[in-house]
Motif scaffolding. Structure first.
Motif, mmCIF file in Angstrom:
data_model
loop_
_atom_site.group_PDB
_atom_site.id
_atom_site.type_symbol
_atom_site.label_atom_id
_atom_site.label_comp_id
_atom_site.label_asym_id
_atom_site.label_seq_id
_atom_site.Cartn_x
_atom_site.Cartn_y
_atom_site.Cartn_z
ATOM 1 N N ARG A 18 0.830 -1.207 0.000
ATOM 2 C CA ARG A 18 0.000 0.000 0.000
ATOM 3 C C ARG A 18 0.866 1.259 0.000
ATOM 4 N N LEU A 19 1.893 1.269 0.842
ATOM 5 C CA LEU A 19 2.757 2.445 0.924
ATOM 6 C C LEU A 19 3.513 2.661 -0.383
ATOM 7 N N LEU A 20 4.057 1.575 -0.938
ATOM 8 C CA LEU A 20 4.821 1.704 -2.193
ATOM 9 C C LEU A 20 3.927 2.245 -3.309
ATOM 10 N N THR A 21 2.667 1.847 -3.278
ATOM 11 C CA THR A 21 1.738 2.272 -4.326
ATOM 12 C C THR A 21 1.289 3.704 -4.148
ATOM 13 N N SER A 22 1.054 4.116 -2.903
ATOM 14 C CA SER A 22 0.369 5.385 -2.676
ATOM 15 C C SER A 22 1.223 6.498 -2.104
ATOM 16 N N SER A 23 2.350 6.165 -1.483
ATOM 17 C CA SER A 23 3.039 7.217 -0.718
ATOM 18 C C SER A 23 4.529 7.284 -0.936
ATOM 19 N N VAL A 24 5.057 6.499 -1.823
ATOM 20 C CA VAL A 24 6.503 6.500 -2.045
ATOM 21 C C VAL A 24 6.778 6.945 -3.471
ATOM 22 N N VAL A 29 4.753 -1.469 -7.234
ATOM 23 C CA VAL A 29 4.744 -2.907 -6.979
ATOM 24 C C VAL A 29 4.528 -3.602 -8.325
ATOM 25 N N ALA A 30 5.501 -4.415 -8.719
ATOM 26 C CA ALA A 30 5.425 -5.057 -10.036
ATOM 27 C C ALA A 30 5.139 -6.545 -9.924
ATOM 28 N N GLY A 31 5.425 -7.126 -8.755
ATOM 29 C CA GLY A 31 5.184 -8.562 -8.610
ATOM 30 C C GLY A 31 4.835 -8.894 -7.171
ATOM 31 N N VAL A 32 4.011 -9.937 -7.004
ATOM 32 C CA VAL A 32 3.581 -10.339 -5.669
ATOM 33 C C VAL A 32 3.557 -11.855 -5.594
ATOM 34 N N HIS A 33 4.072 -12.386 -4.490
ATOM 35 C CA HIS A 33 3.918 -13.814 -4.237
ATOM 36 C C HIS A 33 3.425 -14.024 -2.807
ATOM 37 N N GLU A 42 -5.229 -10.271 -4.479
ATOM 38 C CA GLU A 42 -5.876 -9.064 -3.938
ATOM 39 C C GLU A 42 -4.880 -7.918 -3.800
ATOM 40 N N VAL A 43 -3.708 -8.235 -3.261
ATOM 41 C CA VAL A 43 -2.700 -7.190 -3.083
ATOM 42 C C VAL A 43 -2.191 -6.700 -4.440
ATOM 43 N N ALA A 44 -2.034 -7.619 -5.370
ATOM 44 C CA ALA A 44 -1.582 -7.236 -6.715
ATOM 45 C C ALA A 44 -2.581 -6.279 -7.356
ATOM 46 N N LEU A 45 -3.863 -6.571 -7.168
ATOM 47 C CA LEU A 45 -4.903 -5.708 -7.725
ATOM 48 C C LEU A 45 -4.875 -4.328 -7.074
ATOM 49 N N ALA A 46 -4.807 -4.329 -5.736
ATOM 50 C CA ALA A 46 -4.799 -3.055 -5.006
ATOM 51 C C ALA A 46 -3.557 -2.237 -5.322
ATOM 52 N N SER A 47 -2.525 -2.894 -5.840
ATOM 53 C CA SER A 47 -1.285 -2.195 -6.190
ATOM 54 C C SER A 47 -1.313 -1.698 -7.637
ATOM 55 N N GLY A 49 -2.403 -3.475 -10.367
ATOM 56 C CA GLY A 49 -2.221 -4.472 -11.409
ATOM 57 C C GLY A 49 -0.843 -5.088 -11.466
ATOM 58 N N ALA A 50 -0.283 -5.482 -10.332
ATOM 59 C CA ALA A 50 1.013 -6.169 -10.342
ATOM 60 C C ALA A 50 0.807 -7.624 -10.788
ATOM 61 N N ARG A 51 1.900 -8.250 -11.195
ATOM 62 C CA ARG A 51 1.844 -9.641 -11.632
ATOM 63 C C ARG A 51 1.916 -10.556 -10.406
ATOM 64 N N VAL A 52 1.119 -11.611 -10.409
ATOM 65 C CA VAL A 52 1.161 -12.583 -9.317
ATOM 66 C C VAL A 52 2.092 -13.727 -9.714
ATOM 67 N N PHE A 53 3.045 -14.008 -8.827
ATOM 68 C CA PHE A 53 3.972 -15.115 -9.077
ATOM 69 C C PHE A 53 3.590 -16.295 -8.187
ATOM 70 N N GLY A 54 3.478 -17.471 -8.772
ATOM 71 C CA GLY A 54 3.223 -18.674 -7.983
ATOM 72 C C GLY A 54 4.480 -19.147 -7.269
ATOM 73 N N ASN A 55 5.626 -18.778 -7.816
ATOM 74 C CA ASN A 55 6.905 -19.257 -7.289
ATOM 75 C C ASN A 55 7.771 -18.060 -6.893
ATOM 76 N N PRO A 56 8.160 -17.994 -5.627
ATOM 77 C CA PRO A 56 8.912 -16.812 -5.176
ATOM 78 C C PRO A 56 10.265 -16.675 -5.855
ATOM 79 N N TYR A 57 10.870 -17.787 -6.222
ATOM 80 C CA TYR A 57 12.194 -17.719 -6.857
ATOM 81 C C TYR A 57 12.081 -17.175 -8.269
ATOM 82 N N GLU A 58 10.974 -17.467 -8.904
ATOM 83 C CA GLU A 58 10.756 -16.874 -10.240
ATOM 84 C C GLU A 58 10.587 -15.363 -10.130
ATOM 85 N N LEU A 59 9.869 -14.951 -9.087
ATOM 86 C CA LEU A 59 9.739 -13.498 -8.858
ATOM 87 C C LEU A 59 11.116 -12.873 -8.696
ATOM 88 N N ILE A 60 11.947 -13.511 -7.895
ATOM 89 C CA ILE A 60 13.254 -12.918 -7.581
ATOM 90 C C ILE A 60 14.108 -12.732 -8.830
#
Lengths: 329, 329, 329, 329
Positions: A18-24, A29-33, A42-47, A49-60
């Motif tokens: 929320r902070l990264l999206t609205s106050s920084v 926010v480009a990706g969420v796992h 939900e967080v990706a949407l509220a950010s 439209g970030a991409r949702v990653f099923g695998n955290p290592y792929e996000l990294i």
């Protein structure tokens, strides 16, 4: 525009999103796992439209992720932070860096070998306007050389029966970090002095008084009380040779109502440190380097473990940190 | 990413540029104009390479400018704000909207005709955490229905011999706005009660006490004192039927030094309202509509002029605002 | 050992008897009169065996009574005080000296003719440590020449439907006296500005804002609010050319409980001014002359009547005190 | 009218004489002794004509002396207090009762044998309105069962090179007494944790942190700092299971001046505890028994000696008080 990936969307991860999206400034926010894909979505949407990653290592390792924020459960911090180091990406890891000294040590080694400081640890109080002004006054010489730091850290309620070690590693660890940061030196000895436990803690040894001695001979005393009932309350007074500085509560108003003249206390740490979190994230996005390093994260866990031993043995414990790697000078 | 053009790079314009660049999410400074092209170039550079415009009207209509921030001298506000309305671009104008009721009225008419609310006025106190919490407590019913608002507004020093009218239009105007905003109603009568003038003002009728009566019968008393010497100090207490809320100073620490236990006061309004400015800009960039409107800017100037008449005539003045245009309902 | 006779053993008379017996050096209660002989007997007993007088005039002239304290109903003050003057005995009269300007004037004349200052009036705030320190700081030059005095005087509840005049003569009269005493000059003009009345006062015009202008041009604004509900609260800030002094509440502790950090407010004036009453009585017994004189009592009633006219007419009222008799210089 | 004899007219004896003469009901100074007869004569004169005794023992046994106040040097307390017990006269002895545990024990034995409680010890903080309200709130259950007492005791300056033991026996001894009184139980273990010494103490181990554990398991931490430079400052917070109570400084005003908003700190303990001294003397004259007893004086010295050992050995010290004699139940 820095593209941030967030691993873990519990209370802290969601709040950071929320902070990264609205106050920084300068980040999105480009990706969420998250283990829970619905929550991640939900967080990706509220950010926005970030991409949702099923695998955290792929996000990294993803090319569209510039930096990673780790807010998953404590025991997963090590593997994600190590993966970020391997990928050469900046990572902000919620505190603690890792639950054990050994795990922290492996992160420290990896980062040291990589030759680049990539890891920040989320000790957000370093950005709280009260603590930063306290440090500034100290540096300006307003109170002379520091001698004593009095700290109070109270939460209204904790899980009944929380182990005494967790009172230290979850809560008092903030004061361990702030003592090192404020006085700019290491803690060399600790002892823990527990009064009779409160009847509201379900057996937790709570409150506790920690005594921390630093290399220069200053002493910090820390009351940590996780079942204080009446509210969330963090206070500190730094005593110098010429004067003292005391944190003053941030509620910006005084209420007179029903026979009382006073200030409302927050229910938990989030309103109290809202500004600290925002400034921490802005600093991280800007790369200005104000945050705690992997070394700070290692040292906090190292000192916390010594405090746990002091609590369990009832005796003072020396704290013999290994030499600080060159990278952190 | 909203591309902002800034007209006027004095103290306020430069500060806004810095905030937009470093602390606001979703915006960047894309264009800068100032009468002094060197100064404009410096701000453009510090903003990460904004374009410098020699002509403010070109900045306003430029396709790469999405929104305009007017921080030029007061007497130029009208023409730039009207040009923004003509160009259909959102504009945040530093207070006052314009120095005269007539000029404010022309802006109001133009915006009303355009059919879209494009104008925001920089009464930043509406975003100060103290004032917003005061309003929230009022709305939550914590203090019951409002009856009295006590305000104090002190500056350490003003230009010697500043006219009494300027004390009202430059300084007290903030309280005129905050009274309307906090109580959510119009001021219908004003009077001014000047004590003997301070010997430190070079003849300025300073301090002044303003009494403002609102439509519902609440009364605000405002001490404005622009040569108070000891520091910048803004305080307010809202008295309701059940209790009161008082602004509490934001310095986050207390210093004990040299026989005194207390808080440092800021030298001017910028540290005091730093957070308010940041939140004002973020709100404007987000388009969430928390700022004062053109109607608010008109009303503040209208009431200020009535106060000036009250000061000059020594008698209470009714304040008969024209009907509020439909656009601002 | 001064032998004091007390006329009237209501709340105040009983309290004074207790203080004279237990906390004041050099005095004892030697005689008591009240319309209710049982009550008088109780107070006489609690005072260590004072004599009960059925007739107040006999008490006044009795050879075993050195000084008289008048705490009977307001309308009886005049006759008892006059009798004390005739008997040549010091008298401490609870405020007001008398309810009307005319009655006060008769006392003033009688004392002036007697050629000796015998009358003290119980404006106890002149002995409150907060007010006396405020005056001392003013006299020491800590805040420069005085310009504005802000006063707040709140009671939790009054008799429903109390007349507006009584709000002034019972409550605000304390601020009328304290303004004269603190600034050491006369009030020359008054106006009253009543907001919409609280819904908790049964029709009383409450709160009220009084504006008082002094001979030197200082202005005092006084909020008096007798149905403030939340507690008894008296505050004041004196604004000078260099700084300000503010009364700070006397509760000597802060309580953190149930989400609030603050100080308990007293339910009424007695705990708030307990120390002031003790010091007032000690001063009177010592004959050190710190109390309000008959002239002060006259002036307070005179100014209060002007405030009542201002409230009733809605216009500012000049206050033209007659010349102060030589006796009070 | 109790006739008091005063032995020792240094700072404290002179101050007590002044209070007994001017501010206490039911007593007068009837006799004075000091090693310096000129000084004794001055105090006798200022007390309204008391008799000067060349021999303190003659004062103690004189028929015109009802009670004795001992304010002579610490090492003479024992003999004068014993003489008072022998003479069967009430005695108020300035703290400490005696400098050694053995001397205190002899007094305790003598009083116990006499079968009457005659000895009071001048731990005046027991009468301070802040401490008494703290205790009242505890007794009312406002904060639940007590767990921790945080104390701060700072003096601006001490004799350079003052021994560490004296920091405890002169200064911290007040907190030893107040901890016992507030929690109404004995201290059973102590330890002392000295930070690096201030450079302003000429070698005194100052500040010190004392940890006191009570029979029920509560813990008090005491910062004592006799070269704190900035002012005299005594604070305490009592932490209970439901809330906390904090002493709030008694200066009754706030000063805004020169960029600071705050309260002046006293230069030493006398203005801070002026009211406590007055109430202590009134209680003693009234014989209401609120003061510390010989047992309290014994226990304070006993605990202080344990703290001195803890300071010197660097280890925690048990505190095994002998059984309390029946007389003090």
């Amino acid at each position: 525009m820095k593209r941030v990936g967030i691993i873990g969307t519990g209370i802290m991860g969601t709040d950071h999103a929320r902070l990264l999206t609205s106050s920084v400034s300068g980040a999105r926010v480009a990706g969420v796992h998250d283990l829970d894909p619905v929550r991640a979505a939900e967080v990706a949407l509220a950010s926005g439209g970030a991409r949702v990653f099923g695998n955290p290592y792929e996000l990294i390792v993803d090319d569209d992720i510039d930096a990673v924020l780790v807010a998953s459960s404590d025991d997963t911090h090590e593997e994600y932070v190590l993966a970020c180091i391997n990928a050469g990406k900046p990572v902000l890891c919620e505190k603690p860096l890792a639950p054990t000294v050994e795990a922290c040590g492996r992160i420290l080694d990896a980062e040291d070998k990589s030759g680049t400081r990539l890891v920040s640890v989320g000790f957000m109080r370093r950005f709280d306007p009260g603590y930063t002004q306290m440090k500034r006054m100290l540096q300006l010489g307003e109170i002379g050389a520091p001698l004593i730091l009095h700290c109070v850290h109270r939460n209204p309620a904790a899980v009944p029966g929380l182990p005494g070690a967790a009172v230290i590693t979850n809560s008092a660890v903030h004061e361990l970090d702030i003592t090192r940061w404020l006085l700019d030196e290491e803690i060399i000895e600790v002892s823990v002095h527990a009064p009779r436990a409160t009847s509201h803690g379900g057996g937790t040894p709570d409150p506790q008084i920690l005594l921390l001695r630093t290399a220069s001979g200053a002493v910090a005393d820390v009351e940590v009380f996780v079942n204080a009932r009446y509210g969330y309350d963090v206070r500190a007074e730094l005593v110098g040779e010429l004067g003292t500085v005391t944190l003053d509560g941030p509620p910006p108003t005084v209420l007179r109502r029903s026979g009382m003249d006073g200030r409302a206390l927050p229910a938990d740490w989030r309103p109290r440190f809202a500004e600290a979190y925002r400034l921490e994230l802005q600093d991280w996005v800007d790369g200005t380097g104000g945050a705690a390093t992997a070394w700070d994260g290692f040292a906090a866990t190292f000192v916390a473990q010594a405090c746990v031993r002091a609590l369990e043995t009832g005796t003072a414990q020396p704290v013999a940190l290994p030499p600080m790697p060159e990278l952190y000078r």
